[in-house]
Design a protein around this motif. Structure first.
Motif, PDB file in Angstrom:
ATOM      1  N   UNK A   1       0.823  -1.210   0.000  1.00  0.00           N
ATOM      2  CA  UNK A   1       0.000   0.000   0.000  1.00  0.00           C
ATOM      3  C   UNK A   1       0.857   1.259   0.000  1.00  0.00           C
ATOM      4  N   UNK A   2       1.923   1.226   0.785  1.00  0.00           N
ATOM      5  CA  UNK A   2       2.808   2.389   0.845  1.00  0.00           C
ATOM      6  C   UNK A   2       3.470   2.657  -0.499  1.00  0.00           C
ATOM      7  N   UNK A   3       3.920   1.599  -1.152  1.00  0.00           N
ATOM      8  CA  UNK A   3       4.580   1.755  -2.452  1.00  0.00           C
ATOM      9  C   UNK A   3       3.606   2.253  -3.511  1.00  0.00           C
ATOM     10  N   UNK A   4       2.392   1.693  -3.538  1.00  0.00           N
ATOM     11  CA  UNK A   4       1.397   2.110  -4.531  1.00  0.00           C
ATOM     12  C   UNK A   4       0.992   3.554  -4.309  1.00  0.00           C
TER      13      UNK A   4
ATOM     14  N   UNK B   1       1.510   6.031  -7.285  1.00  0.00           N
ATOM     15  CA  UNK B   1       0.290   6.241  -8.072  1.00  0.00           C
ATOM     16  C   UNK B   1      -0.791   7.044  -7.356  1.00  0.00           C
ATOM     17  N   UNK B   2      -0.613   7.342  -6.067  1.00  0.00           N
ATOM     18  CA  UNK B   2      -1.594   8.148  -5.362  1.00  0.00           C
ATOM     19  C   UNK B   2      -2.514   7.327  -4.470  1.00  0.00           C
ATOM     20  N   UNK B   3      -3.290   8.046  -3.637  1.00  0.00           N
ATOM     21  CA  UNK B   3      -4.155   7.411  -2.649  1.00  0.00           C
ATOM     22  C   UNK B   3      -5.283   6.621  -3.298  1.00  0.00           C
ATOM     23  N   UNK B   4      -5.866   7.134  -4.370  1.00  0.00           N
ATOM     24  CA  UNK B   4      -6.982   6.438  -5.009  1.00  0.00           C
ATOM     25  C   UNK B   4      -6.551   5.085  -5.566  1.00  0.00           C
ATOM     26  N   UNK B   5      -5.351   5.022  -6.157  1.00  0.00           N
ATOM     27  CA  UNK B   5      -4.849   3.749  -6.682  1.00  0.00           C
ATOM     28  C   UNK B   5      -4.638   2.748  -5.553  1.00  0.00           C
TER      29      UNK B   5
END
Length: 418
Positions: A375-378, A382-386
């Motif tokens: 989750x941290x990497x994404x 790519x942002x919070x929504x991703x």
């Protein structure tokens, strides 16, 4: 035509609580400790009132229900309500842990007399017992839900729950209860150092979870029939997931690297689990046989020392606890204690055993931390929504718990503003 019976309702013993009970109009009325003169006098009074009103008197007021009886009935309800795939969820053990504090001090207290001061006393006992602030608040919330359920079942007066609902939760910094450290992501170097000490199947489960951000339970129940392989990116829809009772769908996305990890586990029946303990054990035994130095003419032949009916046998599906324990064992091997790691546990003193446990606890990581790392990497890339979409959250507020905030953005703002 049924035969009319004039016998009076019996004075009986309720085995679970040890109380005397009588059933009037289909409802159990608890009378107090079985065999006591007070309970028999209460029984006589109820029967007299019941006969005077033509055998149609209402059951006694809800004030007759004690806390221990309410706990027993609520626990029976919880075992039939908090179910997942035919098994009780972790909510049931948590409820048992919460009502344990009620049973000793307030078990014989009428449920209607259990008020805010009693709840605060139970809460303080939890704090003095060493429970963390969040865990204490969770236990208090479970007790409140139990009394709320009692109101819906007409076992507790509504005013009782309303009084308990007025008790606020413990706030950070305003209580002596300690704070649990936050669950942080596990870095890739730690995971890579642990993988060589895992069985092959468990190691692939870790690799797949690290690449997809799945929940541990979703990795354990993965089957070929649940994976849509028609496109460039594969879609995995778990047969069961955490929020399905809310009517929500769950989709996990498999990219090229994740597909490479999973590919060799798909050549089996579509409804068979991809990761199975029996397969893992077979590979472990095969590796031991390959490294065998004793000639086959000496010692045990493979399969000859097996019990016909073993008490425990490798199953067809990993449980989450099995998955976690496998990772813990690998961590203990990858990061042994410099002095105590080579000694047998039975030879350790209590102080040494405590030190060893503290060392192992600080060097272990749980499979849920892989989800935090993903989750941290994404979120960073790519942002919070991703991150919200890939984790399967309905609200971005939940994703905030898993995805650590990107501090680099704050640094950039400070540099730009000065």
């Amino acid at each position: 035509m049924p035969r009319l019976v004039d016998a009076l309702p019996k004075y009986r013993k309720h085995k679970a609580s040890g109380q005397a009970v009588v059933t009037l109009n289909g409802r159990d009325c608890y009378l107090g400790p079985h065999g006591t003169s007070a309970s028999k006098a209460f029984y006589d009074r109820l029967i007299a009132e019941w006969l005077i009103q033509g055998r149609s008197a209402q059951a006694p007021a809800v004030e007759a229900i004690t806390v221990i009886v309410l706990c027993g009935r609520y626990l029976r309800f919880a075992k039939s309500y908090y179910l997942k795939d035919g098994k009780c969820t972790g909510t049931v053990p948590a409820i048992k842990a919460a009502i344990k504090y009620l049973r000793d001090w307030y078990g014989k207290t009428p449920a209607s007399d259990f008020g805010p001061l009693a709840l605060k006393a139970v809460r303080q006992r939890m704090v003095e017992g060493g429970l963390s602030r969040t865990y204490v608040n969770d236990h208090v919330a479970r007790i409140k839900r139990m009394f709320k359920w009692g109101v819906s079942e007409q076992l507790v007066p509504p005013a009782t729950y309303q009084r308990l609902a007025s008790v606020p939760g413990l706030l950070r910094g305003r209580t002596t209860a300690h704070e649990n450290p936050p669950i942080l992501p596990v870095d890739d170097a730690t995971v890579d150092a642990t993988l060589p000490f895992m069985p092959e199947v468990t190691a692939d489960m870790v690799r797949l979870q690290r690449l997809t951000g799945m929940r541990p339970a979703e990795v354990c129940i993965l089957r070929p029939c649940d994976v849509d392989r028609s496109g460039e990116v594969w879609f995995y829809r778990p047969a069961s997931h955490k929020t399905e009772h809310h009517g929500r769908d769950r989709v996990v996305f498999f990219g090229a690297e994740a597909q490479g990890v999973l590919l060799r586990y798909l050549a089996r029946e579509a409804s068979t689990n991809c990761f199975r303990p029996c397969d893992s054990m077979a590979k472990v035994l095969a590796a031991k046989h390959e490294a065998r130095k004793t000639p086959l003419s000496c010692g045990n032949v493979p399969g000859s020392n097996k019990r016909r009916r073993p008490k425990k046998a490798p199953g067809e599906q990993y449980e989450v606890d099995q998955y976690r324990r496998s990772i813990n064992r690998a961590c203990d091997k990858a990061f042994p204690h410099p002095e105590l790691g080579k000694l047998k546990r039975k030879d350790l003193t209590p102080e040494q055993l405590k030190e060893l446990k503290a060392w192992q606890s600080s060097h272990r990581w749980a499979p849920n931390r892989l989800r935090h790392s993903f989750a941290t990497e994404v979120r960073k890339k790519f942002g919070l929504e991703a991150a919200q979409v890939t984790l399967g959250h309905s609200s971005a507020a939940i994703t905030q718990v898993y995805a650590e905030r990107d501090l680099e953005k704050g640094v950039q703002v400070a540099k730009a503003i000065g």
